[in-house]
Design an enzyme around this catalytic site. Sequence first.
Site, PDB file in Angstrom:
ATOM      1  N   ARG A   1     -37.291 -48.295 -34.666  1.00 27.04           N
ATOM      2  CA  ARG A   1     -38.374 -48.219 -33.684  1.00 27.04           C
ATOM      3  C   ARG A   1     -39.669 -48.656 -34.344  1.00 27.04           C
ATOM      4  O   ARG A   1     -40.491 -47.812 -34.729  1.00 27.04           O
ATOM      5  CB  ARG A   1     -38.506 -46.791 -33.177  1.00 27.04           C
ATOM      6  CG  ARG A   1     -37.299 -46.355 -32.378  1.00 27.04           C
ATOM      7  CD  ARG A   1     -37.450 -44.916 -31.954  1.00 27.04           C
ATOM      8  NE  ARG A   1     -36.247 -44.477 -31.250  1.00 27.04           N
ATOM      9  CZ  ARG A   1     -35.985 -43.214 -30.958  1.00 27.04           C
ATOM     10  NH1 ARG A   1     -36.830 -42.248 -31.309  1.00 27.04           N
ATOM     11  NH2 ARG A   1     -34.886 -42.894 -30.323  1.00 27.04           N
TER      12      ARG A   1
ATOM     13  N   ASP B   1     -43.409 -49.763 -34.986  1.00 27.21           N
ATOM     14  CA  ASP B   1     -44.655 -49.389 -34.312  1.00 27.21           C
ATOM     15  C   ASP B   1     -45.408 -50.605 -33.775  1.00 27.21           C
ATOM     16  O   ASP B   1     -45.081 -51.742 -34.114  1.00 27.21           O
ATOM     17  CB  ASP B   1     -45.580 -48.668 -35.315  1.00 27.21           C
ATOM     18  CG  ASP B   1     -45.159 -47.231 -35.529  1.00 27.21           C
ATOM     19  OD1 ASP B   1     -44.617 -46.619 -34.603  1.00 27.21           O
ATOM     20  OD2 ASP B   1     -45.376 -46.732 -36.653  1.00 27.21           O
TER      21      ASP B   1
ATOM     22  N   TYR C   1     -37.482 -53.583 -45.344  1.00 29.83           N
ATOM     23  CA  TYR C   1     -38.804 -53.948 -44.847  1.00 29.83           C
ATOM     24  C   TYR C   1     -39.562 -54.731 -45.913  1.00 29.83           C
ATOM     25  O   TYR C   1     -39.311 -54.561 -47.117  1.00 29.83           O
ATOM     26  CB  TYR C   1     -39.629 -52.695 -44.512  1.00 29.83           C
ATOM     27  CG  TYR C   1     -39.303 -52.066 -43.176  1.00 29.83           C
ATOM     28  CD1 TYR C   1     -40.003 -52.438 -42.038  1.00 29.83           C
ATOM     29  CD2 TYR C   1     -38.316 -51.086 -43.060  1.00 29.83           C
ATOM     30  CE1 TYR C   1     -39.722 -51.853 -40.810  1.00 29.83           C
ATOM     31  CE2 TYR C   1     -38.027 -50.508 -41.828  1.00 29.83           C
ATOM     32  CZ  TYR C   1     -38.738 -50.894 -40.709  1.00 29.83           C
ATOM     33  OH  TYR C   1     -38.477 -50.319 -39.494  1.00 29.83           O
TER      34      TYR C   1
ATOM     35  N   ARG D   1     -45.581 -47.972 -44.343  1.00 32.00           N
ATOM     36  CA  ARG D   1     -47.033 -48.172 -44.375  1.00 32.00           C
ATOM     37  C   ARG D   1     -47.715 -47.135 -45.260  1.00 32.00           C
ATOM     38  O   ARG D   1     -48.732 -47.431 -45.902  1.00 32.00           O
ATOM     39  CB  ARG D   1     -47.591 -48.139 -42.959  1.00 32.00           C
ATOM     40  CG  ARG D   1     -47.196 -49.404 -42.186  1.00 32.00           C
ATOM     41  CD  ARG D   1     -47.344 -49.250 -40.703  1.00 32.00           C
ATOM     42  NE  ARG D   1     -48.704 -48.900 -40.330  1.00 32.00           N
ATOM     43  CZ  ARG D   1     -49.071 -48.538 -39.110  1.00 32.00           C
ATOM     44  NH1 ARG D   1     -48.163 -48.460 -38.144  1.00 32.00           N
ATOM     45  NH2 ARG D   1     -50.319 -48.234 -38.855  1.00 32.00           N
TER      46      ARG D   1
END
Lengths: 256, 256
Positions: free
Chosen positions: A61, A63, A121, A207
């Site tokens: 999911r 952002d 990522y 992040r």
Amino acid sequence: MPERAARGRIAQRFRATVEYDGTEFAGFQVQPDARTVQGELEAALARLTGGSRQPVQGAGRTDAGVHAAGQVIAFTYPGALPVEALTDALNGMLPPDVALRDLRPVPAGFNPRYAARYREYRYTIWNGPRSPLRERATLWVRTSLDVAAMAEAAQAFEGRHDFASLASSGSSVKTTLRTVIRSEVVFDEGGLTYEVEADGFLRKMVRSMVGGLVAAGSGEREPAALAAALAAGDRRLWPPPAAACGLILVRVDYPD
Amino acid sequence: MPERAARGRIAQRFRATVEYDGTEFAGFQVQPDARTVQGELEAALARLTGGSRQPVQGAGRTDAGVHAAGQVIAFTYPGALPVEALTDALNGMLPPDVALRDLRPVPAGFNPRYAARYREYRYTIWNGPRSPLRERATLWVRTSLDVAAMAEAAQAFEGRHDFASLASSGSSVKTTLRTVIRSEVVFDEGGLTYEVEADGFLRKMVRSMVGGLVAAGSGEREPAALAAALAAGDRRLWPPPAAACGLILVRVDYPD
């Protein structure tokens, strides 16, 4: 394994790889009155089948503002188009900032989120003069960054840790334990890239990792102090998460 | 050489390198009722000096949608800010899709267009499945391209030629002779890149070159037929220019 759909046709489950530029999206997951990747995919599928909206499941999911080169989705398709024609038909109905590829049939129970083994990522930082061509997909950090300190801080994420101090507040997960199998800072002419692979990520975890790395690189925090903050499990001790625009979901890995 | 400005201050001529994402611009050159790079630069400079609008000259008049990593501009600045502060002040007033760097004083008569020795452009083609992350800066060609045929066609541009058959209609230039010192097709995982360097380019010349290369790569035109069309000097014989979005002005070269 094909299932009977309401209209009497054979309904086949499919998976696909999805790429998107997250800039104009409120994230992957459907939300009321917001433009989402899942929403665009479900709308394209509903237009194609002419039927009711079927859910599209995603592996991650992401952002608002986060991009994907290798998001994986699954959905059940009650129509009869062969794979290549179905790919073309869906791509023809998707907006320019989302596309689908590598469509293939999967067993009926396939859930891309729960079946995933690893997620990879990548986060890109541009440490040169302001660069409009990098604006959409990198974080611009003006102060000169110490790459060695960042590499040291990145190393500390590897292994099995409780990442509670890097989780977004208000998230309700059963456990904040995750196993990071690769956590690496790569420096080349295209900028500074952080690559991380784990069995799962908490909300805003990548992040937050990058927020920590930038704090280490700019000299605000010693890598050892960050390692202590990670161990303490208190998110108030951790630097704030880095902006979404530099983040991209590169790949989701499944058992054969 | 400093000159006296109207307000009695010393006016110094500067050059700078400018980068922009051309997607949202109607091109470099000022036009009525359109958002242009030159317009944004002149507006930022006028706001900074609080004076009347001073012209900003550019080395290349890139078209709508064309990007630049290394456009070169020049302007006369009547204020007193040192170079670094002037760079920051201008960047602070420019929108996110334009930035300025490498600001430095030049002699009063410096004109970035006439002083340029070579200009280098790059055009990127993506020959894989539709890719939203490449949408803004590449041309998507779906049919599989023959890179060897493209390389052969690219080679034919090298040297001094009359490029009349590649010039946009309605352009009024004294001569259509140009010298291409490098014309190369590079193929890697990032896509297919065409790199070309010349003493000057006619309007839409690079995009016309790429239109020809794509026709060669897709098998629509033999490289030899393209070479004949180039020699014929008739633009009706040449394939249409490729889209603007794949094109970027990389570098402008000046004598020392």
